[in-house]
Motif scaffolding. Sequence first.
Motif, PDB file in Angstrom:
ATOM      1  N   GLN A  16       0.816  -1.207   0.000  1.00 21.40           N
ATOM      2  CA  GLN A  16       0.000   0.000   0.000  1.00 21.40           C
ATOM      3  C   GLN A  16       0.855   1.264   0.000  1.00 21.40           C
ATOM      4  O   GLN A  16       0.517   2.254  -0.657  1.00 21.40           O
TER       5      GLN A  16
ATOM      6  N   LYS B 100       0.769   4.309  -2.692  1.00 22.58           N
ATOM      7  CA  LYS B 100       0.534   5.693  -2.301  1.00 22.58           C
ATOM      8  C   LYS B 100       1.616   6.636  -2.811  1.00 22.58           C
ATOM      9  O   LYS B 100       1.335   7.790  -3.147  1.00 22.58           O
TER      10      LYS B 100
ATOM     11  N   ARG C 298      -0.763   4.508  -8.371  1.00 24.37           N
ATOM     12  CA  ARG C 298      -1.894   4.824  -7.502  1.00 24.37           C
ATOM     13  C   ARG C 298      -3.145   5.134  -8.324  1.00 24.37           C
ATOM     14  O   ARG C 298      -4.237   4.622  -8.053  1.00 24.37           O
TER      15      ARG C 298
ATOM     16  N   PRO D 260      -8.835  -4.140  -1.450  1.00 26.70           N
ATOM     17  CA  PRO D 260      -7.541  -3.648  -0.957  1.00 26.70           C
ATOM     18  C   PRO D 260      -7.106  -4.265   0.360  1.00 26.70           C
ATOM     19  O   PRO D 260      -5.919  -4.224   0.695  1.00 26.70           O
TER      20      PRO D 260
END
Length: 518
Positions: free
Chosen positions: A206, A210, A216, A258
């Motif tokens: 993640q 980001k 992203r 996610p």
Amino acid sequence: LDTQAQEESKRNTQYLLTIITTLKYLARQGLPIRGHTDQNSNFMTLLQVRCAEVKGLERWLTRKTSWTSHQLQEEIIHLMSSTVMRQLAAEMNGMPFAILADETADVSRIEQLCICVRTATDDLVLEENVLGLYSLDQCDAETIFKTIKDVLVRYNLPLSLCRAACFDGAASFQGKHSGVAVRLQEEEPRITTTHCYMHCINLAVQDMVKHVPKLRNFLTTVTDLISFLRDSPKRVAIVKTVAEALGCPQTHIRPLCPTRFTVKQKALSNIKEQLQAVKEALITIEDTVTDRDTQSRASGFYGVATSFEFTICLCMSISVFEVSDRLSEALQSPHVSAGQGVKLTQVALGQLQNMRNDEFFDEVWQHSLDFAQQHGQEEPQQPRQPRAPRRFQDSDPHVFKTPKDMYRSVWFDALDNVISGLQDRVSSKAISVLSAIEDLLLSAWSNSEVPAKSLECLVNHFGDDLNESRLGAQLRVLENLKDITGGPNPSHKVTVKHIIDSISETDVKTMIPEVVKL
């Protein structure tokens, strides 16, 4: 009259026990006690069923005071809960334990802190008990820490007996300066704190997403695209019809969640294999639906899916997620220990580092070009370089010469973020302590030399818990235990505590032959 009173008291006791056991069954199974009406509730329905086996219960339930009111139900359940708490406190009294805690919001949006403890019996059988759910006024580290201490006091569990704590990666738990883990270690330095390996991998991925804008944006677009195709039964039917017409082996779109650890690579690979069916389905949706918003969204998704940037980001994401998802699947095995988890992570880091070179990127680039040409997508183009603000125009901004150079920087940036994230989240003090414990136990079990470095690490960490002069003889008992029990499948039960306690602190050498005879 006295005999009649005793018989009536005996019958009433039986009826009351029937009510209590009925509540106990519903509470144990997690079933609701009440319903829309009292007569149709699970509690009253089950009591009516039990009237056939308990004589006189049906007449008892028609009384004005039948011990079935809501207030009495709650009081009986509270008494059973207190009894369970006292039993747990008595069983865990004086035993070392580990804390597991996590917080979440319930349906009424009230933060609830779930606290569990993990203990080991004298026969090394692990037991986990939930101490309860506790509402929080605030979700900061100080409130959570005080709540945990208060619960331990209620169960008569001194913090000095705590040897491990397991939390998630939230800042309130894992904060470096004032997190719950730091506060626990300040009061009891022998506590080792751990974080789930799979959570660490997911958080590292993640972080990569980001910090790399193109990936992203790509993953956000793919998530919206999958939700768009799966949220409507009509659109699901269109995708299935188009996929069957094109001969696709799979006719549905996999979800991309996610928070799931092992679905990212499969979902993206599914999109790649069904890209032609997805584009045809988007055209069909745009032509058949009448809603303007749905038409515009389908047209927008089609425009993104036909771009080369979508293809190159898809290929790069699949390459990275293939390693992380495979690592997560390996760590899900119940037989993977702390040391093996670290080794698996190091193998994955080696694979990611081997992917961080021009040769591997050239293969990804060429595969993306071939895939784009096969699906009739546009050629890669250099995006327009935006002008920097005037206050930052003292120097010329960096401009990539070719699209390949631009996407190469994206590839290296993504790998750097994943590698640094895994290294920061997996390598910690607790991992070294757990690895040392594993090395000592495995060495003693296989009758090999005990690593001096691991022994020193444990003695320094646990302090008074371990006697270094006596620990070697205690570890040697594990080899005898293996011979006695016959390996991992014992033929008869031997108490580990009995063998270890039989070693004298004053004369260890003379007791070892006696241990072998056991």
